[in-house]
Scaffold this motif. Structure first.
Motif, PDB file in Angstrom:
ATOM      1  N   ASN A 169      22.252 100.803   9.995  1.00  0.00           N
ATOM      2  CA  ASN A 169      20.946 100.135   9.962  1.00  0.00           C
ATOM      3  C   ASN A 169      19.879 101.024   9.329  1.00  0.00           C
ATOM      4  O   ASN A 169      19.053 100.557   8.544  1.00  0.00           O
ATOM      5  N   ALA A 170      19.889 102.310   9.674  1.00  0.00           N
ATOM      6  CA  ALA A 170      18.895 103.241   9.122  1.00  0.00           C
ATOM      7  C   ALA A 170      19.065 103.388   7.611  1.00  0.00           C
ATOM      8  O   ALA A 170      18.082 103.451   6.872  1.00  0.00           O
ATOM      9  N   ILE A 171      20.309 103.440   7.163  1.00  0.00           N
ATOM     10  CA  ILE A 171      20.571 103.540   5.720  1.00  0.00           C
ATOM     11  C   ILE A 171      20.117 102.260   5.017  1.00  0.00           C
ATOM     12  O   ILE A 171      19.467 102.314   3.969  1.00  0.00           O
ATOM     13  N   ARG A 172      20.446 101.118   5.594  1.00  0.00           N
ATOM     14  CA  ARG A 172      20.015  99.840   5.011  1.00  0.00           C
ATOM     15  C   ARG A 172      18.489  99.768   4.936  1.00  0.00           C
ATOM     16  O   ARG A 172      17.920  99.410   3.906  1.00  0.00           O
ATOM     17  N   ASP A 173      17.827 100.147   6.049  1.00  0.00           N
ATOM     18  CA  ASP A 173      16.367 100.128   6.079  1.00  0.00           C
ATOM     19  C   ASP A 173      15.775 101.058   5.035  1.00  0.00           C
ATOM     20  O   ASP A 173      14.782 100.732   4.386  1.00  0.00           O
ATOM     21  N   PHE A 174      16.388 102.239   4.877  1.00  0.00           N
ATOM     22  CA  PHE A 174      15.900 103.190   3.880  1.00  0.00           C
ATOM     23  C   PHE A 174      15.958 102.581   2.485  1.00  0.00           C
ATOM     24  O   PHE A 174      14.985 102.636   1.731  1.00  0.00           O
ATOM     25  N   TRP A 175      17.104 101.997   2.128  1.00  0.00           N
ATOM     26  CA  TRP A 175      17.253 101.461   0.775  1.00  0.00           C
ATOM     27  C   TRP A 175      16.408 100.224   0.543  1.00  0.00           C
ATOM     28  O   TRP A 175      16.042  99.929  -0.598  1.00  0.00           O
ATOM     29  N   GLN A 176      16.072  99.512   1.609  1.00  0.00           N
ATOM     30  CA  GLN A 176      15.131  98.404   1.449  1.00  0.00           C
ATOM     31  C   GLN A 176      13.728  98.941   1.174  1.00  0.00           C
ATOM     32  O   GLN A 176      12.949  98.324   0.453  1.00  0.00           O
TER      33      GLN A 176
END
Length: 101
Positions: free
Chosen positions: A78-85
């Motif tokens: 989730n943190a990686i997804r949020d970062f790339w968003q």
């Protein structure tokens, strides 16, 4: 962290751009550091749970640590997804432009 500290140290040398560096670039770098820190926190927690799991002789404890590691892995995703968003091409362009003399 190093870039944030460098901005603090060299901003006065940029004269008229000092306010721009402190007002626009610094908050972006601070947010970048915060978001990457969240990713790293999950990575560290996964590694810690794995190490404790290996060391533990208690089956129930090893199972609980495996569950915690799985939860951290979901948090990491989730943190990686949020970062790339958040870290868009536009944001990168903005940072690049603010860093150019």
């Amino acid at each position: 962290k190093a870039l944030r500290y460098a901005i603090e140290l060299v901003a006065p040398a940029f004269g008229s751009r000092q306010a721009e560096l402190r007002g626009q670039l610094y908050p972006l770098i601070e947010e970048l550091q915060e978001r990457l820190g969240k990713v790293q926190d999950h990575v560290a927690a996964i590694e810690r749970c794995g190490a404790w799991q290996i060391q533990s002789r208690n089956l129930a404890m090893r199972e609980k640590l495996a569950e915690l590691a799985d939860a951290e892995a979901r948090g990491l995703a989730n943190a990686i997804r949020d970062f790339w968003q958040w870290w868009t091409a536009e944001r990168q362009t903005e940072v690049d432009a603010l860093l150019k003399p």
